[in-house]
Design an enzyme around this catalytic site. Structure first.
Site, PDB file in Angstrom:
ATOM      1  CE  LYS A 101       1.954 -30.185  39.775  1.00  0.00           C
ATOM      2  NZ  LYS A 101       2.446 -29.464  38.577  1.00  0.00           N
ATOM      3  CD  GLU A 115      -3.087 -27.578  33.569  1.00  0.00           C
ATOM      4  OE1 GLU A 115      -3.964 -26.693  33.600  1.00  0.00           O
ATOM      5  OE2 GLU A 115      -2.054 -27.510  34.271  1.00  0.00           O
ATOM      6  CB  SER A 173       7.817 -32.226  43.888  1.00  0.00           C
ATOM      7  OG  SER A 173       7.869 -33.469  43.225  1.00  0.00           O
TER       8      SER A 173
HETATM    9  C1  LIG Z   1       4.612 -34.609  42.877  1.00  0.00           C
HETATM   10  C2  LIG Z   1       4.815 -33.920  41.570  1.00  0.00           C
HETATM   11  N1  LIG Z   1       6.043 -33.471  41.259  1.00  0.00           N
HETATM   12  C3  LIG Z   1       6.282 -32.863  40.084  1.00  0.00           C
HETATM   13  C4  LIG Z   1       5.290 -32.686  39.146  1.00  0.00           C
HETATM   14  C5  LIG Z   1       5.644 -32.060  37.836  1.00  0.00           C
HETATM   15  O1  LIG Z   1       5.165 -30.755  37.692  1.00  0.00           O
HETATM   16  P1  LIG Z   1       6.122 -29.504  37.772  1.00  0.00           P
HETATM   17  O2  LIG Z   1       7.256 -29.759  36.833  1.00  0.00           O
HETATM   18  O3  LIG Z   1       5.274 -28.369  37.355  1.00  0.00           O
HETATM   19  O4  LIG Z   1       6.601 -29.367  39.164  1.00  0.00           O
HETATM   20  C6  LIG Z   1       3.996 -33.135  39.429  1.00  0.00           C
HETATM   21  C7  LIG Z   1       2.917 -32.952  38.448  1.00  0.00           C
HETATM   22  O5  LIG Z   1       1.867 -33.481  38.490  1.00  0.00           O
HETATM   23  C8  LIG Z   1       3.758 -33.765  40.676  1.00  0.00           C
HETATM   24  O6  LIG Z   1       2.544 -34.216  40.981  1.00  0.00           O
END
Ligand SMILES: Cc1ncc(COP(=O)(O)O)c(C=O)c1O
Lengths: 392, 260
Positions: free
Chosen positions: A90, A112, A377
């Site tokens: 993020k 948000e 992620s």
């Molecule tokens: C670690 C992590 N992965 C994925 C996401 C999902 O978001 P996005 O689909 O925008 O990557 C989030 C959202 O809070 C997250 O914290």
């Protein structure tokens, strides 16, 4: 990226656009007119690159997960976004947008958040820049992601619990947009590739650093820049957009998006948008979303707050529609099991969101010669309570 | 000519009151009866809200009425059924207000056809982009002689006001401050509202201009009517229905407290 990029009117094929009340028009217009020229100036690029390197800690490693690879009889590389400052992808986006907000002279920042990762990443860059920060978060998420609420508050942000609707990410987004309507001088720092044009494109560009790095890192390790497959979880879709970005025109790389199936795709408690959704307008853009035949938004369910969202961004809707990306889903249980597996095999505790992506390994058989990149992620510190309770 | 256009053509003097309420609130079958009570009490135009689960431009009052209306079972289908006998019972100009998503699911063409059939006069969809209006709505509206009102705000540029006026018919909807519905932001800013409406008047627009958002009493109502073609009242009326019920007397006492 050419073939799948946004067009002049802000659409990806039939998805995208800006479905916003007139009150927001001047501010969206300001962004639309300026974002590309600002983010392409050498001074912006230098500030972004410097912060990415020295503050976020990039490049994030591309790690060959040997024990996981052995188990699934293929070559698995983990793109370690969990090692970024604040613990998820993020922050790539919040650094980009806060520099943009500064450039536009904004002093009040709203956001948000679902899992709280975007909220933390926003509170962090606001502290860094000395800007006021208000984060809207569903009341349900305030409870299940409590560690992140504490982090945001320590960083000086005000966390507003949202009690409307399903009390999750969808409602936090509604409330942030309402705040923006009431405070037009505010900068709305959106956390995923959702919202009216130009947000989806802007956020995808800031996150594209993920696939930019994967290319040269994989080339260094294997001699080829293009993986056989890239796998990422999809809530709104920002980490997936970043991981896919530089591979979309390379048809030989499979793009695999994983949504949250909750208690099962057809259990009535799910967030698997492409399986259950249809075309509609949510949060300012036309995309795929879960809705009744009357066009009312259905409240989603996922154990992971970051995937508990009834839509996906228009870029992903287009990748789905054109069959460029394959969409799968993982249930709550599959995700938790996979998180434990990754933890015990590699010593990495992933975020619950991320664990939906790794869970797909037991459903897709890759060739032993394939190079499979999974976008890791985020890290799972915020989810420890959920993991422990689920395991009981 | 629809009733809305005809109303403004024949209007000679006096004020104009456009009253908003959410279809299906407070209970599912109140729609027709509220319309008739408003008409009998002296309201001039009705803005009938189609409830949506995620009403982005609305404050807490209309959010809550929308939520209740949906729980009560309101939908576009149900609404058109309720209105099937409308024009045998009432002659007041009615515009439908809502968000585009429910209409997209219903089908734009079918929606406009049905609306024309039951005797609706116009529409307000604050999140409909111009490009989609031109591609999907405009020719159908022309065919049925239905009106469409775009919103303008104090921050809308002159050029854009002129553009939105040229696309609108019936009336142009001037939001009196940048806010969600029901906000009290307008209160302390009479001078701003005065300047804003003076600016609009100086543009010689083709449409009458109605101003809304945050109007809740006779004083503000008169203030607005002295400066443009009419006032739109929404949240204050919903609050009144919540507190005092939707009887004919309750509605009449509210309208008489606003339009004296
Ligand atoms: C670690 C992590 N992965 C994925 C996401 C999902 O978001 P996005 O689909 O925008 O990557 C989030 C959202 O809070 C997250 O914290």
């Amino acid at each position: 990226m050419n073939k799948y990029a946004v067009d002049q009117n802000g659409y990806y094929g039939k998805f995208g656009g800006a479905y916003i009340p007139e009150m927001l028009h001047p501010h969206i217009e300001e962004l639309k007119t300026n974002y590309l020229s600002i983010i392409n100036t050498p001074s912006f690029k230098k500030s972004f690159d410097d912060l990415m390197k020295d503050y976020v800690g990039r490049p994030s490693p591309l790690y060959f997960a040997s024990r996981l690879s052995e188990k699934y009889n293929t070559n698995i590389y983990l793109k370690r976004e969990d090692l970024n400052h604040t613990g998820a992808h993020k922050v790539n986006n919040t650094i980009g947008q806060i520099l943009l907000a500064k450039h536009l002279g904004k002093t009040r920042i709203i956001a948000e958040t679902g899992a709280g990762q975007h909220g933390v990443a926003t509170a962090t860059v606001c502290a860094l820049m000395g800007l006021e920060c208000i984060v809207y978060m569903g009341a349900k998420d305030v409870v299940r992601q409590a560690p992140n609420v504490n982090r945001m508050e320590m960083l000086g942000a005000k966390v507003e619990a949202v009690h409307s609707g399903s009390k999750t990410l969808k409602d936090a987004t509604n409330e942030a947009i309402r705040d923006w309507i009431n405070h037009p001088e505010t900068y709305y720092l959106i956390g995923s590739v959702v919202g009216p044009h130009p947000y989806p494109d802007m956020v995808a560009r800031f996150q594209s650093i993920i696939s930019e790095e994967i290319k040269w890192q994989l080339k260094e390790k294997t001699g080829t820049a293009f993986p056989s497959a890239v796998i990422a979880c999809v809530g709104g879709g920002s980490n997936a957009a970043g991981a896919f970005y530089h591979f979309t025109d390379h048809q030989n790389t499979r793009l695999i998006a994983v949504e949250a199936a909750g208690e099962g795709v057809h259990s009535g408690k799910s967030a698997a948008t492409t399986a259950l959704g249809s075309i509609g307008v949510l949060h300012g853009s036309k995309s795929l979303m879960m809705q009744t035949s009357d066009g009312q938004v259905i409240e989603p369910h996922s154990i992971s707050a970051g995937l508990d969202y009834p839509g996906i961004g228009p870029f992903h809707a287009h990748l789905f529609d054109t069959k460029r990306a394959e969409f799968y889903s993982s249930t709550d249980k599959e995700a938790v099991d996979s998180a434990f597996e990754l933890t015990r095999l590699e010593g990495i505790i992933p975020a619950l969101e991320t664990a939906h992506a790794t869970a797909i390994l037991s459903k897709i058989q890759f060739n032993s010669s394939d190079n499979v990149v999974i976008n890791l992620s985020g890290r799972g510190d915020k989810d420890l309570d959920t993991f422990i309770n689920y395991a009981k | 000519m629809n009733r809305l256009v005809s109303y403004f053509q024949h209007k000679k003097s006096g004020s104009t009151l456009n009253t908003y309420f959410t279809a299906g609130y407070p209970s599912l079958h109140d729609t027709l009866h509220i319309i008739k009570s408003l008409e009998a009490s002296g309201a001039d135009i009705i803005e009938l809200g189609i409830p949506f689960s995620d009403p982005l431009a609305d404050g807490p009052t209309i959010q809550q009425s929308s939520e209740v209306a949906l729980q009560n079972g309101m939908s576009i289908d149900v609404l058109f059924q309720q209105l099937s006998d409308l024009r045998n019972q009432s002659n007041i100009p009615i515009v439908l207000m809502g968000y585009v998503n429910p209409v997209l699911q219903y089908g734009v063409e079918k929606f406009i056809n049905q609306a024309a059939k039951v005797g609706i006069d116009g529409f307000i969809f604050p999140d409909l982009p111009i490009i989609e209006f031109q591609n999907e709505w405009q020719s159908l509206l022309k065919k049925h002689e239905l009106s469409f009102s775009f919103l303008i705000t104090p921050e809308t540029s002159k050029e854009r006001i002129i553009l939105l006026d040229s696309l609108s018919s019936g009336f142009l909807y001037a939001v009196s401050s940048s806010s969600t519905t029901g906000s009290s932001k307008t209160e302390g800013s009479k001078m701003d509202t005065d300047a804003y409406l003076a600016k609009i008047n100086s543009l010689n627009l083709q449409n009458p201009v109605l101003a809304g958002f945050g109007i809740k009493d006779n004083e503000m109502y008169e203030f607005i009517n002295a400066r443009c073609d009419g006032a739109i009242i929404g949240s204050a009326f919903i609050k009144h229905l919540t507190k005092n019920g939707a009887t004919k007397d309750s509605i009449s006492s509210f309208i008489h407290s606003i339009k004296k």
